[in-house]
Design a protein around this motif. Structure first.
Motif, PDB file in Angstrom:
ATOM      1  N   GLN A 118      19.889 -35.292 -22.977  1.00  0.00           N
ATOM      2  CA  GLN A 118      21.023 -34.971 -22.119  1.00  0.00           C
ATOM      3  C   GLN A 118      20.833 -35.533 -20.710  1.00  0.00           C
ATOM      4  O   GLN A 118      21.779 -36.017 -20.089  1.00  0.00           O
ATOM      5  N   PHE A 119      19.596 -35.460 -20.215  1.00  0.00           N
ATOM      6  CA  PHE A 119      19.321 -36.000 -18.884  1.00  0.00           C
ATOM      7  C   PHE A 119      19.488 -37.516 -18.861  1.00  0.00           C
ATOM      8  O   PHE A 119      20.063 -38.073 -17.919  1.00  0.00           O
ATOM      9  N   GLU A 120      18.992 -38.183 -19.903  1.00  0.00           N
ATOM     10  CA  GLU A 120      19.115 -39.642 -19.981  1.00  0.00           C
ATOM     11  C   GLU A 120      20.568 -40.083 -20.085  1.00  0.00           C
ATOM     12  O   GLU A 120      20.944 -41.138 -19.578  1.00  0.00           O
ATOM     13  N   LEU A 121      21.396 -39.261 -20.734  1.00  0.00           N
ATOM     14  CA  LEU A 121      22.813 -39.589 -20.870  1.00  0.00           C
ATOM     15  C   LEU A 121      23.592 -39.280 -19.595  1.00  0.00           C
ATOM     16  O   LEU A 121      24.773 -39.603 -19.494  1.00  0.00           O
ATOM     17  N   GLY A 122      22.929 -38.641 -18.624  1.00  0.00           N
ATOM     18  CA  GLY A 122      23.577 -38.368 -17.352  1.00  0.00           C
ATOM     19  C   GLY A 122      24.406 -37.105 -17.328  1.00  0.00           C
ATOM     20  O   GLY A 122      25.322 -36.996 -16.506  1.00  0.00           O
ATOM     21  N   ASN A 123      24.104 -36.158 -18.177  1.00  0.00           N
ATOM     22  CA  ASN A 123      24.821 -34.882 -18.197  1.00  0.00           C
ATOM     23  C   ASN A 123      24.599 -34.168 -16.854  1.00  0.00           C
ATOM     24  O   ASN A 123      23.461 -33.910 -16.472  1.00  0.00           O
ATOM     25  N   PRO A 124      25.672 -33.853 -16.133  1.00  0.00           N
ATOM     26  CA  PRO A 124      25.510 -33.231 -14.814  1.00  0.00           C
ATOM     27  C   PRO A 124      24.964 -31.797 -14.881  1.00  0.00           C
ATOM     28  O   PRO A 124      24.471 -31.280 -13.884  1.00  0.00           O
ATOM     29  N   ASP A 125      25.023 -31.152 -16.041  1.00  0.00           N
ATOM     30  CA  ASP A 125      24.509 -29.784 -16.174  1.00  0.00           C
ATOM     31  C   ASP A 125      23.004 -29.743 -16.412  1.00  0.00           C
ATOM     32  O   ASP A 125      22.410 -28.669 -16.413  1.00  0.00           O
ATOM     33  N   THR A 126      22.392 -30.889 -16.629  1.00  0.00           N
ATOM     34  CA  THR A 126      20.954 -30.952 -16.900  1.00  0.00           C
ATOM     35  C   THR A 126      20.249 -31.519 -15.687  1.00  0.00           C
ATOM     36  O   THR A 126      20.546 -32.612 -15.236  1.00  0.00           O
ATOM     37  N   ASN A 127      19.303 -30.738 -15.142  1.00  0.00           N
ATOM     38  CA  ASN A 127      18.567 -31.247 -13.984  1.00  0.00           C
ATOM     39  C   ASN A 127      17.132 -31.585 -14.374  1.00  0.00           C
ATOM     40  O   ASN A 127      16.623 -31.149 -15.400  1.00  0.00           O
ATOM     41  N   LEU A 128      16.505 -32.371 -13.549  1.00  0.00           N
ATOM     42  CA  LEU A 128      15.166 -32.881 -13.823  1.00  0.00           C
ATOM     43  C   LEU A 128      14.135 -31.762 -13.926  1.00  0.00           C
ATOM     44  O   LEU A 128      13.225 -31.830 -14.757  1.00  0.00           O
ATOM     45  N   GLN A 129      14.279 -30.709 -13.128  1.00  0.00           N
ATOM     46  CA  GLN A 129      13.315 -29.607 -13.155  1.00  0.00           C
ATOM     47  C   GLN A 129      13.280 -28.934 -14.527  1.00  0.00           C
ATOM     48  O   GLN A 129      12.207 -28.658 -15.066  1.00  0.00           O
ATOM     49  N   ASP A 130      14.458 -28.681 -15.091  1.00  0.00           N
ATOM     50  CA  ASP A 130      14.521 -28.054 -16.416  1.00  0.00           C
ATOM     51  C   ASP A 130      13.916 -28.946 -17.489  1.00  0.00           C
ATOM     52  O   ASP A 130      13.231 -28.480 -18.395  1.00  0.00           O
ATOM     53  N   VAL A 131      14.161 -30.251 -17.366  1.00  0.00           N
ATOM     54  CA  VAL A 131      13.613 -31.203 -18.338  1.00  0.00           C
ATOM     55  C   VAL A 131      12.091 -31.213 -18.258  1.00  0.00           C
ATOM     56  O   VAL A 131      11.409 -31.133 -19.288  1.00  0.00           O
ATOM     57  N   MET A 132      11.552 -31.275 -17.050  1.00  0.00           N
ATOM     58  CA  MET A 132      10.099 -31.320 -16.883  1.00  0.00           C
ATOM     59  C   MET A 132       9.440 -30.024 -17.344  1.00  0.00           C
ATOM     60  O   MET A 132       8.385 -30.047 -17.980  1.00  0.00           O
ATOM     61  N   ILE A 133      10.050 -28.895 -17.057  1.00  0.00           N
ATOM     62  CA  ILE A 133       9.493 -27.610 -17.497  1.00  0.00           C
ATOM     63  C   ILE A 133       9.514 -27.522 -19.014  1.00  0.00           C
ATOM     64  O   ILE A 133       8.540 -27.089 -19.640  1.00  0.00           O
ATOM     65  N   ALA A 134      10.607 -27.945 -19.628  1.00  0.00           N
ATOM     66  CA  ALA A 134      10.693 -27.918 -21.089  1.00  0.00           C
ATOM     67  C   ALA A 134       9.654 -28.843 -21.711  1.00  0.00           C
ATOM     68  O   ALA A 134       9.032 -28.493 -22.731  1.00  0.00           O
ATOM     69  N   MET A 135       9.439 -30.006 -21.104  1.00  0.00           N
ATOM     70  CA  MET A 135       8.432 -30.933 -21.620  1.00  0.00           C
ATOM     71  C   MET A 135       7.034 -30.329 -21.515  1.00  0.00           C
ATOM     72  O   MET A 135       6.224 -30.437 -22.445  1.00  0.00           O
ATOM     73  N   GLN A 136       6.748 -29.673 -20.407  1.00  0.00           N
ATOM     74  CA  GLN A 136       5.430 -29.062 -20.226  1.00  0.00           C
ATOM     75  C   GLN A 136       5.225 -27.884 -21.180  1.00  0.00           C
ATOM     76  O   GLN A 136       4.132 -27.707 -21.722  1.00  0.00           O
ATOM     77  N   LYS A 137       6.277 -27.095 -21.390  1.00  0.00           N
ATOM     78  CA  LYS A 137       6.178 -25.989 -22.347  1.00  0.00           C
ATOM     79  C   LYS A 137       5.908 -26.517 -23.752  1.00  0.00           C
ATOM     80  O   LYS A 137       5.064 -25.974 -24.475  1.00  0.00           O
TER      81      LYS A 137
END
Length: 107
Positions: A61-80
């Motif tokens: 979603q972040f790569e597609l440019g979805n405005p509801d997805t922010n980088l912090q959430d992506v990084m936290i999900a990746m770390q989890k």
């Protein structure tokens, strides 16, 4: 991700820890049912899988440019997802080690 998300994750970790220790996850439960190892292991694997799928979906979603997805959430999900996978690998290593030790016991 807000502080509530972190509190929720900590609550889940504490509940899983209590479940793995054979304890009661919530104080309001009067009788604890015995926990089957296979069911607990499958549940843990399912949670690892879910964390990885969530991470992949947020990345997409972040790569597609979805405005509801922010980088912090992506990084936290990746770390989890990474942390849960690494933990599962360590559990697997301990299980293999225990199995080998049991197999080496002379009867």
């Amino acid at each position: 991700m807000s502080i509530n998300g972190i509190d929720t994750m900590l609550g889940e970790l504490r509940a899983m820890s209590a479940k793995a220790a054979g304890g009661v996850a919530h104080a309001d439960q009067e009788q604890a049912q015995p926990v089957e190892f296979a069911a607990l292991l499958k549940s843990s694997l399912d949670q690892v899988n879910q964390a990885q799928q969530t991470s992949r979906e947020l990345q997409k979603q972040f790569e597609l440019g979805n405005p509801d997805t922010n980088l912090q959430d992506v990084m936290i999900a990746m770390q989890k997802a990474s942390l849960s996978f690494e933990t599962m690998v360590q559990v697997r290593n301990k299980l293999v080690s225990a199995y080998q030790e049991v197999m080496n016991i002379q009867v």
